[in-house]
Design an enzyme around this catalytic site. Structure first.
Site, PDB file in Angstrom:
ATOM      1  N   ARG A  65      -5.949  13.759  13.272  1.00 44.24           N
ATOM      2  CA  ARG A  65      -7.386  13.740  13.210  1.00 44.24           C
ATOM      3  C   ARG A  65      -8.003  12.742  13.823  1.00 44.24           C
ATOM      4  NH1 ARG A  65      -6.186  10.627   8.606  1.00 44.24           N
ATOM      5  NH2 ARG A  65      -7.836   8.730   8.727  1.00 44.24           N
TER       6      ARG A  65
ATOM      7  N   ASP B 199      -3.474  -1.367   9.360  1.00 49.22           N
ATOM      8  CA  ASP B 199      -4.139  -2.581   9.465  1.00 49.22           C
ATOM      9  C   ASP B 199      -5.453  -2.712   8.363  1.00 49.22           C
ATOM     10  OD1 ASP B 199      -2.891  -3.137  12.164  1.00 49.22           O
ATOM     11  OD2 ASP B 199      -4.113  -1.510  12.947  1.00 49.22           O
TER      12      ASP B 199
ATOM     13  N   GLY C   7       1.946   1.071   8.585  1.00 50.81           N
ATOM     14  CA  GLY C   7       0.721   1.647   8.709  1.00 50.81           C
ATOM     15  C   GLY C   7       0.992   2.556   9.544  1.00 50.81           C
TER      16      GLY C   7
ATOM     17  N   ALA D  77      -8.566   0.878  -3.639  1.00 48.78           N
ATOM     18  CA  ALA D  77      -9.161   0.323  -2.105  1.00 48.78           C
ATOM     19  C   ALA D  77      -9.337  -0.955  -2.544  1.00 48.78           C
ATOM     20  CB  ALA D  77     -10.138   0.895  -1.493  1.00 48.78           C
TER      21      ALA D  77
ATOM     22  N   THR E  43      -0.960   3.214  12.632  1.00 47.61           N
ATOM     23  CA  THR E  43      -0.975   1.940  14.079  1.00 47.61           C
ATOM     24  C   THR E  43      -0.515   1.083  14.237  1.00 47.61           C
ATOM     25  OG1 THR E  43      -3.725   1.689  13.639  1.00 47.61           O
ATOM     26  CG2 THR E  43      -3.076   3.447  15.188  1.00 47.61           C
TER      27      THR E  43
ATOM     28  N   ASN F 153       1.212  -1.258   0.213  1.00 44.90           N
ATOM     29  CA  ASN F 153      -0.044   0.009  -0.174  1.00 44.90           C
ATOM     30  C   ASN F 153       0.025   1.730   0.129  1.00 44.90           C
ATOM     31  OD1 ASN F 153      -1.694   2.233   0.528  1.00 44.90           O
ATOM     32  ND2 ASN F 153      -2.778   1.732   2.213  1.00 44.90           N
TER      33      ASN F 153
END
Length: 575
Positions: free
Chosen positions: A305, A192, A234, A168, A236, A133
């Protein structure tokens, strides 16, 4: 050749120091010998953790160098660091160059080490399908793979087919539709969200090939044979942190290379007779759902955010009515309050296989044999809890991360066929802040009067009588609000997502209301919309970082449904 019969011993040199090296049983060891022929420090490496053996003097990092000599060989292996920034210490690539008395001795060592490696590590992957990704986290996915992961794969003799995703659910669709013959596993380089794509693809393909309906809540799903690996890149990386103990690309790569295998429970989320999504970390209603919904309105802020949205939702101080039904697990086996940790080699998880698969023939592989579709997991006495809740959470694992090293439920297990249901009832803002803060320290977050936790096998959530009409009115608004900004940023994402797949017809019936709802979104306060708007009576579900389109759902835990290239968190005493 049986490894127990392999015994090689000779003097070898590392630099100008002489060592007595021997390969016997499961270990390769070398002991320093001083000038008086006395033994000093011994280094021992499990054969199962040897990455590779190369002729000559070879370096991989920081760049590859090879010096071909007749009497030298280089051993690469897993090296445990003394400290790290996770629950456990990271792994690194250990490297030692040995000088032999003659070429014949060197060839003998290389042959015997490689033979022992094949004998002790038959499950190591040889060919992997890798999805990168390029947009996740800090957008370093491609750099991480090519600079850190690919050289280690090459060293270990692993070939890989790399797919850089452009939309996606591209990875999910690829796994569902393409020929995967010859691949020993699928790897995601991302966070994730990318892992969730692989999870849905692997489970979906396995059930298709086994002729099992994913939508039937009562059937036992076929365990998946294809392993999943995670290279953290990523924001988290909760799944990686919980199953390995640290978010480190090299550590994860080494787990993949040596063929570690960790079974993992999966939660299926259903609406009526339809599968909505799979989850491994958290299905959360109330606070966690509101935070995700609010963060979608501020995607321009990046990872910040989530902090901002969490603060705004907390200030909103909302609670929601709900009717929670759950099927308790056997409390004699384990409990969410027993203060244990699910570590590598966990006894509870190891002993759960026979209970989860009572008709399984131990002489064959569970993950390559069709299991009985009959399931008794939903039998038993259901318990009911009704009230107003700050949040309702269901997690199949501890869901730990660097910010919350203990996670949502510190004693949750990875592969025992259960999940932990956490109910936080309506309380004052200070009390709820105390609960949230305890996720970041050593205090027990369940030791509060308004918090209860249950180990469960299945859960149902519905609205109390009198709330259904409002739920019908607000459901369409939630769907549009949760996805409006995402559609503007990437129209293909909604069209190809799991949520859209199950809810496009549902959304089509509310097309006339879309403009009204979008107008509501636009007229909410730009800075403090969440804490200044009229309180809603219905929240949304956060399922592993995705908003579900339904409020009333049913969840079931499928024990040891998938397998990861991991081994669980190693005990600190082992590091």
């Amino acid at each position: 050749m049986e490894i127990d019969s392999v015994r090689v011993e000779s003097s070898l040199w590392i630099g100008n120091k002489r060592y007595r090296a021997h390969l016997s049983g499961w270990y390769f060891s070398w002991t320093e010998i001083d000038k008086r022929n006395r033994e000093k420090k011994t280094i021992s490496v499990p054969v199962s953790e040897v990455i590779g053996v190369k002729e000559g003097r070879v370096e991989i990092q920081p760049q590859k160098k090879v010096e071909d000599t007749d009497i030298d060989f280089t051993l690469f292996y897993v090296k445990r660091s003394s400290k790290g920034n996770g629950i456990r210490a990271p792994w690194s690539l250990g490297r030692t160059q040995f000088c032999c008395p003659s070429r014949a001795v060197r060839d003998q060592w290389i042959t015997q080490l490689r033979t022992a490696l094949k004998t002790h590590s038959p499950s190591r992957p040889h060919r992997l399908l890798v999805f990168i990704n390029p947009f996740g986290g800090k957008k370093r996915g491609k750099q991480i793979f090519h600079s850190l992961v690919a050289p280690l794969f090459e060293l270990a003799g692993i070939s890989s087919h790399v797919v850089v995703t452009e939309r996606a659910n591209q990875a999910r669709d690829y796994i569902l539709k393409k020929d995967l013959t010859g691949f020993d596993g699928v790897i995601c380089v991302g966070g994730d969200g990318m892992f969730s794509e692989l999870l849905h693809g692997v489970i979906g393909r396995t059930q298709q090939e086994a002729g099992v309906s994913e939508h039937d809540l009562t059937v036992m799903l076929q365990p998946c044979d294809l392993h999943i690996g995670i290279i953290p890149a990523g924001s988290t990386d909760c799944v990686c942190f919980t199953t390995i103990g640290i978010n480190d690309p090299v550590t994860s790569t080494l787990h993949i290379i040596i063929g570690d295998s960790q079974p993992l429970d999966v939660c299926s989320v259903h609406y009526q007779s339809t599968l909505v999504r799979y989850s491994v970390s958290m299905v959360g209603y109330g606070f966690y759902g509101d935070v995700l919904a609010e963060s979608e309105r501020h995607r321009w802020m990046g990872p910040l955010r989530y902090d901002y949205s969490g603060c705004m939702v907390y200030l909103g101080n909302r609670s929601y009515p709900g009717l929670v039904q759950y099927l308790p697990a056997d409390s004699h086996i384990s409990s969410p309050r027993d203060n244990t940790r699910c570590l590598s080699g966990c006894r509870v998880c190891s002993e759960s296989k026979e209970r989860l698969f009572p008709h399984f023939d131990s002489s064959s592989s569970l993950y390559s044999t069709n299991v009985s579709q009959y399931s008794s997991e939903l039998e038993g006495e259901w318990m009911t809890v009704e009230g107003r809740f700050k949040c309702v959470s269901l997690t199949c694992m501890s869901s730990s991360c660097p910010r919350s090293p203990k996670g949502l439920s510190p004693s949750a297990h990875l592969a025992d066929g259960t999940a932990d249901l956490i109910l936080v009832r309506e309380t004052n803002p200070l009390g709820f802040l105390t609960y949230l803060h305890r996720h970041t320290n050593t205090q027990d977050q369940f030791d509060l009067p308004f918090v209860e936790v249950h180990r469960v096998r299945a859960v149902r959530f519905s609205l109390p009588p009198g709330e259904e009409e409002e739920e019908e009115e607000e459901e369409g608004d939630r769907e549009v609000q949760a996805s409006a900004e995402r559609v503007l940023d990437d129209p293909e994402k909604l069209c190809s997502s799991d949520i859209a797949g199950h809810s496009q017809q549902h959304l089509a019936g509310r097309t006339e209301r879309r403009n009204v709802t979008t107008s509501r979104v636009k007229h909410r306060g730009f800075v403090c919309g969440t804490c200044c708007t009229k309180p809603r009576s219905i929240s949304v579900w956060n399922c592993d970082g995705e908003i579900l389109p339904h409020t009333e759902i049913s969840c079931r835990i499928h024990g040891q449904l998938v397998r990861l290239f991991a081994r669980g968190i190693e005990d600190s005493t082992m590091a």
